[in-house]
Design a protein around this motif. Structure first.
Motif, PDB file in Angstrom:
ATOM      1  N   GLY A 244       0.590  -1.550   0.022  1.00 60.55           N
ATOM      2  CA  GLY A 244      -0.341  -0.389  -0.126  1.00 60.55           C
ATOM      3  C   GLY A 244       0.924   1.508  -0.236  1.00 60.55           C
ATOM      4  O   GLY A 244       0.121   2.611  -0.030  1.00 60.55           O
ATOM      5  N   TYR A 245       1.941   1.441  -0.048  1.00 65.72           N
ATOM      6  CA  TYR A 245       3.284   2.706   0.085  1.00 65.72           C
ATOM      7  C   TYR A 245       2.996   3.561  -1.623  1.00 65.72           C
ATOM      8  O   TYR A 245       3.516   2.766  -2.076  1.00 65.72           O
ATOM      9  CB  TYR A 245       4.907   2.621   0.708  1.00 65.72           C
ATOM     10  CG  TYR A 245       4.004   1.936   2.078  1.00 65.72           C
ATOM     11  CD1 TYR A 245       4.053   2.893   2.612  1.00 65.72           C
ATOM     12  CD2 TYR A 245       4.202   0.421   1.961  1.00 65.72           C
ATOM     13  CE1 TYR A 245       4.168   2.424   4.206  1.00 65.72           C
ATOM     14  CE2 TYR A 245       4.478   0.233   4.067  1.00 65.72           C
ATOM     15  CZ  TYR A 245       4.369   0.878   4.675  1.00 65.72           C
ATOM     16  OH  TYR A 245       4.292   1.055   6.342  1.00 65.72           O
ATOM     17  N   ALA A 246       3.380   4.032  -1.472  1.00 63.66           N
ATOM     18  CA  ALA A 246       2.905   5.344  -2.633  1.00 63.66           C
ATOM     19  C   ALA A 246       4.880   5.150  -3.009  1.00 63.66           C
ATOM     20  O   ALA A 246       5.640   4.781  -2.599  1.00 63.66           O
ATOM     21  CB  ALA A 246       3.775   6.762  -2.602  1.00 63.66           C
ATOM     22  N   ALA A 247       5.256   4.413  -4.242  1.00 64.07           N
ATOM     23  CA  ALA A 247       6.687   3.633  -4.720  1.00 64.07           C
ATOM     24  C   ALA A 247       6.607   4.145  -6.312  1.00 64.07           C
ATOM     25  O   ALA A 247       6.033   3.932  -6.832  1.00 64.07           O
ATOM     26  CB  ALA A 247       7.068   2.692  -4.198  1.00 64.07           C
ATOM     27  N   VAL A 248       7.752   4.658  -6.716  1.00 69.85           N
ATOM     28  CA  VAL A 248       8.237   4.369  -7.824  1.00 69.85           C
ATOM     29  C   VAL A 248       9.250   4.442  -8.180  1.00 69.85           C
ATOM     30  O   VAL A 248      10.219   4.135  -7.287  1.00 69.85           O
ATOM     31  CB  VAL A 248       8.582   6.483  -8.469  1.00 69.85           C
ATOM     32  CG1 VAL A 248       7.037   6.720  -8.523  1.00 69.85           C
ATOM     33  CG2 VAL A 248       9.260   7.210  -8.195  1.00 69.85           C
ATOM     34  N   ALA A 249       9.806   3.742  -9.269  1.00 73.76           N
ATOM     35  CA  ALA A 249      11.098   3.719  -9.485  1.00 73.76           C
ATOM     36  C   ALA A 249      11.417   4.050 -10.458  1.00 73.76           C
ATOM     37  O   ALA A 249      10.988   4.242 -11.818  1.00 73.76           O
ATOM     38  CB  ALA A 249      11.320   2.109  -9.961  1.00 73.76           C
ATOM     39  N   VAL A 250      13.280   4.426 -10.460  1.00 76.64           N
ATOM     40  CA  VAL A 250      13.230   5.631 -12.164  1.00 76.64           C
ATOM     41  C   VAL A 250      14.471   5.136 -12.972  1.00 76.64           C
ATOM     42  O   VAL A 250      15.017   4.102 -12.259  1.00 76.64           O
ATOM     43  CB  VAL A 250      13.894   7.170 -11.180  1.00 76.64           C
ATOM     44  CG1 VAL A 250      14.115   7.892 -12.726  1.00 76.64           C
ATOM     45  CG2 VAL A 250      12.405   7.433 -10.201  1.00 76.64           C
TER      46      VAL A 250
END
Length: 672
Positions: free
Chosen positions: A613-619
């Motif tokens: 449920g956590y906000a996350a991005v991969a760059v």
């Protein structure tokens, strides 16, 4: 009655090693309730590997008694040591007999390989504490696909599962969950209106999601990505073909799974669920056209249904973006979400091509790992000794930056691995911002040959895996970001939120390290504002337009999806702000990917946080082909021995662009 033996790490408790070397254990969800159902008359023991360091067993025993007061009272039943054979289990079984218990002992442990050794020693086994009584009563634990009927959701399923013998391992969609259960648990599910489809016995197997990345054929065109769409026949066809690839690989002469067929667990998001026997390295299986992250190891976790990170994602999502930290709510201080001029200046000073290249060269073996010492790294593969050395060096470097460093141990195939965490803690912080990458490497895509010139598989014990781009580049960027924060705080600028720098291990083994880390964070209701993952940021083919991919796509709907998109927007804004300060204002193309259009959905360490449920991005660099079929412009040396700092596709300037944007985003989210 039998003695109940438990593994500690990843079974009874989540662990971390403090700066002073002491160990802290936090009981996992449902564990204390299970132990409580077996009263004082039941003898309980431990079979656990505390690691090889001096005094490790003593520290583990101290932490055990602090976390589980009066539960493990008989010292004769506490056994420390490596579990790479049946030896320690034989010793434990003999201690149970010596203590006067003649019944077959029970071993409860998450690791399938360890359960296999325990079975050889004559023990009954359970893959999770919830199934301890089933093991005592010699009832099997089964893999099951649980369908949620209309009118029900994951909260309703969680309410039933937490009262019976059911533990989820993966949420395919809001309508389908893969789980472990017993027939007793399945009966409880059915009585509550859920539809359990029982598959094979868990026994000594581990579940994986294997994605099928082959181009769609006419027969598979339009195959659903969630494995549960109305077009079930198409999903089943894709899953059947994907399973056939895995089973065929295991049947090959000399394959580690020869003679032990995998168990099909049905369609999965983009591929198939499969249960494989202990010791079968399915992570090394690469079907034709496989893209990064095509194999994902699945861990039992009750928090998959509750998704405790959701409330933090919901709290930070708003039409304007991510909420400013407390005390920075005014328009003057919150601004428009762009990095402050002070933050941009600090980022430019600390995050440079020279800094990134030096870090990358040291962790990929081009330069000595530590200045003044001739030792160089040959491979950071999770199975190598060099991996252990890299953990130690990373921890020392981050501690020297004034951060509070903790090591998070977890088991993998008989190895004692660590994630490295370093935190700048802010009193009164409402949440923590995570800047992350993975430290391990592999060279499974290389074409190796034996002494006769015949093809042979990659062998981490003998073959180099420099991994300069994947992911020494991301690791270098995390170190540079930490140094940038140190410089800012030394100058008197204090963030309003805590910032944590985390380097995950065993990402190449199905996201194992980040899964253990995120699972522990969710169990502790860790208030994480957002996760910024950097995975391969230095790959740029000469003569092509630089492209930065920002991956926010999540299979989890709701607040996590919205907040991850907003976090991705912030990274894009930081890239534009940095480009605006360059002469001519030219910068890389930003390719922000979200929803089903994101080809990296579920494929890097950020996905372990999405699951909870956590906000996350991969760059990353331009790693994936576009929907139109154009190939990415990132490295052409993915998972080969050619992934070095001297490779023509390795571009420290491009890596600096990405690292600066991520660092600036983290500082902005933290209120700097």
């Amino acid at each position: 009655m039998p003695v109940l033996f438990f593994d500690i790490g990843a079974t009874l408790a989540d662990a971390h090693v403090r700066t002073d070397g002491s160990l802290m254990l936090r009981p996992r969800p449902r564990v204390e309730h299970v132990l409580g159902t077996f009263g004082r008359e039941w003898r309980k023991g431990i079979i656990s590997d505390p690691g090889p360091s001096l005094g490790a067993a003593e520290r583990a025993e101290t932490a055990l008694h602090q976390a589980f007061v009066a539960q493990f009272r008989d010292d004769r039943l506490i056994h420390w040591g490596p579990k790479t054979s049946r030896t320690l289990f034989d010793t434990a079984a003999a201690s149970a007999v010596a203590a006067g218990e003649e019944d077959a002992s029970v071993f409860v442990g998450e690791d399938a390989r360890e359960r296999a050794f325990a079975r050889e020693a004559g023990m009954r086994t359970a893959p999770h504490p919830v199934f301890t009584r089933a093991a005592v009563e010699d009832r099997p634990v089964l893999w099951a696909r649980i369908t949620l009927p209309d009118g029900t959701g994951l909260p309703e399923l969680e309410a039933v599962a937490n009262e019976t013998e059911v533990v989820p391992v993966h949420v395919a969609s809001e309508r389908l969950v893969l789980a472990m259960t017993t027939t007793r648990g399945a009966e409880a599910l059915a009585a509550a209106g859920f539809l359990p489809d029982l598959r094979g016995a868990v026994e000594e197997t581990t579940a994986f999601l294997v994605r099928d990345d082959r181009p769609s054929t006419d027969a598979l065109a339009g195959a659903p990505s969630d494995g549960v769409s109305s077009d079930g026949a198409t999903a089943s066809a894709r899953a059947t073909e994907a399973f056939g690839f895995v089973a065929g690989w295991m049947r090959e002469e000399g394959a580690p799974g020869a003679g032990r067929p995998p168990v099909p667990l049905g369609p999965a998001p983009g591929g198939v669920y499969v249960a494989v026997p202990a010791d079968v390295p399915v992570e090394d299986f690469h079907p034709p056209g496989a893209r990064p992250g095509h194999t994902e190891r699945l861990l039992p976790d009750p928090a998959l249904l509750s998704r405790p990170g959701t409330r933090f994602a919901a709290g930070f999502a708003s039409p304007a973006g991510l909420r400013p930290p407390p005390g920075r709510e005014s328009a003057e201080e919150a601004g428009d979400g762009l990095p402050s001029a002070e933050a941009l200046a600090a980022v430019r000073a600390a995050v440079t091509p020279e800094v990134l290249r030096e870090h990358t060269a040291r962790f990929s073996g081009r330069e000595p790992l530590v200045e003044g010492d001739p030792l160089t790294v040959r491979s950071r593969h999770a199975a190598t000794h060099d991996n252990t050395l890299v953990v130690r060096v990373l921890a020392n470097r981050l501690q020297n930056l004034g951060l509070t460093v903790r090591l998070h141990p977890f088991p993998w195939r008989g190895h004692h691995l660590f994630n490295v965490e370093a935190e700048h803690t802010v009193d009164g912080s409402d949440a923590t911002v995570l800047v992350t990458a993975h430290m391990d490497s592999t060279a499974t895509s290389e074409d190796f040959v034996d002494e006769h010139g015949l093809p042979r598989p990659y062998d981490p014990a003998r073959d180099p895996a420099p991994g300069a781009d994947d992911d020494a580049s991301g690791t270098a960027a995390v170190l540079a970001a930490a140094a940038c924060l140190r410089d800012l705080t030394a100058g008197g600028r204090e963030p309003a939120r805590s910032i944590r720098f985390v380097l995950f291990n065993a990402e190449e083994q199905g996201l194992v390290g980040s899964k253990f880390y995120a699972r522990a964070a969710a169990a502790a209701s860790d208030p994480i504002a957002g996760v910024l993952q950097m995975d391969m940021i230095a790959g740029h083919q000469p003569g092509t337009k630089p492209v930065v991919e920002v991956h926010a796509g999540s299979a989890v709907p709701g607040p996590v999806e919205e907040a991850s998109d907003l976090l991705g927007d912030r990274v894009g804004q930081a890239l534009l702000a940095l480009a605006a300060e360059d002469p001519g204002g030219l910068g890389p193309k930003v390719q922000q990917l979200t929803g089903d259009a994101d080809p990296a959905m579920g494929r890097s360490d950020h996905a372990s946080f999405h699951e909870r449920g956590y906000a996350a991005v991969a760059v990353s660099e331009d790693l994936f082909a576009t929907p139109g079929g154009a190939e990415g412009t990132g490295t052409r040396q993915y998972h080969t021995t050619g992934d070095t700092v001297t490779d023509v596709d390795h571009d420290p300037d491009f890596a600096t662009t990405v690292a600066r944007a991520v660092t600036a985003t983290a500082l902005t989210l933290a209120g700097v």
